[in-house]
Scaffold this active site. Structure first.
Site, PDB file in Angstrom:
ATOM      1  N   HIS A 157       0.829  -1.209   0.000  1.00  0.00           N
ATOM      2  CA  HIS A 157       0.000   0.000   0.000  1.00  0.00           C
ATOM      3  C   HIS A 157       0.864   1.261   0.000  1.00  0.00           C
ATOM      4  O   HIS A 157       0.346   2.373  -0.118  1.00  0.00           O
ATOM      5  CB  HIS A 157      -0.934   0.006   1.213  1.00  0.00           C
ATOM      6  CG  HIS A 157      -2.346   0.364   0.887  1.00  0.00           C
ATOM      7  ND1 HIS A 157      -2.680   1.388   0.015  1.00  0.00           N
ATOM      8  CD2 HIS A 157      -3.530  -0.156   1.306  1.00  0.00           C
ATOM      9  CE1 HIS A 157      -3.993   1.482  -0.077  1.00  0.00           C
ATOM     10  NE2 HIS A 157      -4.527   0.560   0.676  1.00  0.00           N
ATOM     11  N   ASP A 371     -10.282 -10.378 -17.171  1.00  0.00           N
ATOM     12  CA  ASP A 371     -10.275 -11.638 -17.920  1.00  0.00           C
ATOM     13  C   ASP A 371      -8.841 -11.955 -18.340  1.00  0.00           C
ATOM     14  O   ASP A 371      -8.253 -11.257 -19.166  1.00  0.00           O
ATOM     15  CB  ASP A 371     -11.184 -11.517 -19.150  1.00  0.00           C
ATOM     16  CG  ASP A 371     -11.373 -12.835 -19.882  1.00  0.00           C
ATOM     17  OD1 ASP A 371     -10.607 -13.779 -19.631  1.00  0.00           O
ATOM     18  OD2 ASP A 371     -12.289 -12.910 -20.716  1.00  0.00           O
TER      19      ASP A 371
END
Length: 440
Positions: A157, A371
């Site tokens: 992060h 995808d």
């Protein structure tokens, strides 16, 4: 008994070495704002085409090759943590583990075991910071008995927020799928928000530290489908409020019910403060693009001084008003001579409130469109704080698979969660821990 076994561990290096003049990547001042060490995400892919074990091995090879290509474009993500100000772009690569779990994906999704979810991640969720020398990027691919796959990432992060994580995942998936137009990151954030020292980290840690609680954390999922959201929006609009969004009405309703739970558990009312993580990319479009890398976020807040019987539309207005303050003008102030003063004042306002609930939204980030070449995920989730002794009252909002509903992951004290799960006002609009297969 369900168990997960790690089969292999390696590091995926970038396909081309990082040029010498890019070996050090300076972090921006905003990268010091968030206390969580990793930005975690898990994407679950069913075996729709009856892939064999051989096919799965081919998919693993494709994931590794495309990750290697992607890390060349996102070169700091192939490095290690050097400090709170610097990433060492040394091409160590991304940690990449392959695991097997002895359960079918459909069975897991029919009755989600929250205790199992964190085992799909390559790193243990914690609020302890990333240590010096640790990998920026960590990946685990977990293969189910049916050859369904869970792809999980824990990226530091220090360099990625939700928006940047989305950009990286889209780029990796595009390379795996073989798209001709690949995503390139914009890395201008450190020059727009330069960091010379750690004053924001120190200030933010004081703020977050005041909001951490000791006890037993519980995580519960509340799912709002499109039909219920339409009713909730109509309810919030009755008093002239215009076009409330999904995120606004869900945030307001959860805030209202959380305040009631706090009041029931403590026997008294105290003012409550809600915060939302705001994406600055949309506030500074002249210099920031959708593909800008970094923690390009700030914390918006709204306070409720009345009790939990406050009407829904009033709370929606408070949520909207708090977020609206983080506008282009505000961002310019952050970059100006009084940036430190503006930031410290904003953080102080959050620190001084007794009853706090924080929100972040992944809605419209496109994770359900990811995808890699064998279809889109059937479910997307993050980490779970279930059972943690140190926690923060926090809510993560995400789309449902069809993009119309909202799934809210609420992590709070066990007593408050138990009240929340039986709140009739909340249950009028939300399902509690439904199967993700019901959310299609």
């Amino acid at each position: 008994m369900t168990s997960i076994e790690i089969n292999s561990k390696e590091h995926i290096k970038p396909s081309s070495p990082t040029p010498q003049h890019l070996k050090s990547y300076n972090l921006s001042i905003l990268d010091q704002l968030i206390p969580a060490p990793y930005a975690p995400i898990i994407l679950y892919y069913p075996n729709k085409d009856q892939a064999s074990e051989f096919d799965i091995q081919q998919r693993l090879n494709s994931l590794k090759d495309s990750l290697s290509e992607t890390l060349t474009r996102f070169y700091p993500l192939a490095g290690t943590i050097k400090s709170d100000l610097l990433i060492d772009c040394n091409d160590v690569g991304a940690y990449f583990a392959v695991a097997r779990v002895n359960i079918r994906l459909n069975k897991f999704l029919n009755h989600v075991d929250l205790d199992l979810i964190n085992h799909f991640l390559p790193c243990e969720p914690t609020f302890n910071g990333c240590s010096e020398g640790s990998c920026v990027s960590n990946v685990q691919v977990t293969i189910f008995e049916c050859c369904g796959i869970a792809i999980s990432l824990c990226i530091s992060h220090k360099i990625l927020d939700g928006g940047a994580l989305s950009t990286f995942v889209k780029s990796w998936a595009g390379s795996s799928y073989g798209l001709k137009e690949v995503v390139y990151p914009n890395m201008s954030a450190p020059s727009l928000f330069p960091a010379k020292d750690l004053w924001l980290k120190n200030s933010s840690m004081v703020m977050w530290g005041s909001l951490f609680k000791m006890g037993k954390c519980r995580t519960t999922r509340f799912v709002f489908d499109s039909t219920k959201l339409a009713i909730l929006k109509a309810k919030a609009s009755k008093n002239g409020l215009k076009d409330p969004t999904r995120v606004e009405v869900v945030s307001a309703l959860l805030w209202k019910c959380v305040m009631a739970a706090f009041e029931e558990n403590t026997g008294s009312w105290k003012p409550s403060l809600l915060s939302h993580v705001v994406n600055l990319r949309k506030r500074l479009v002249s210099t920031l693009s959708e593909n800008s890398i970094g923690n390009l976020i700030f914390i918006a807040s709204a306070k409720c001084d009345s009790d939990s019987r406050t009407p829904l539309h009033i709370l929606v207005e408070k949520v909207r008003g708090g977020v609206a303050k983080i506008n282009g003008e505000f961002v310019k102030k952050l970059q100006g001579d009084k940036g430190r003063e503006v930031m410290e004042e904003s953080l102080k306002g959050i620190k001084d409130c007794a009853n706090y609930i924080g929100f972040t939204s992944w809605c419209k980030m496109g994770f359900y469109e990811t995808d890699f070449g064998w279809g889109k995920p059937v479910w997307v989730c993050g980490s779970v704080l279930e059972g943690h002794p140190v926690f923060m009252n926090f809510v993560v909002l995400n789309d449902t698979q069809n993009g119309q509903g909202i799934e809210a992951w609420v992590s709070m004290d066990e007593a408050a969660i138990n009240v929340l799960k039986h709140d009739p006002e909340l249950l009028e609009f939300a399902l509690v821990d439904p199967s993700p297969l019901q959310m299609v």
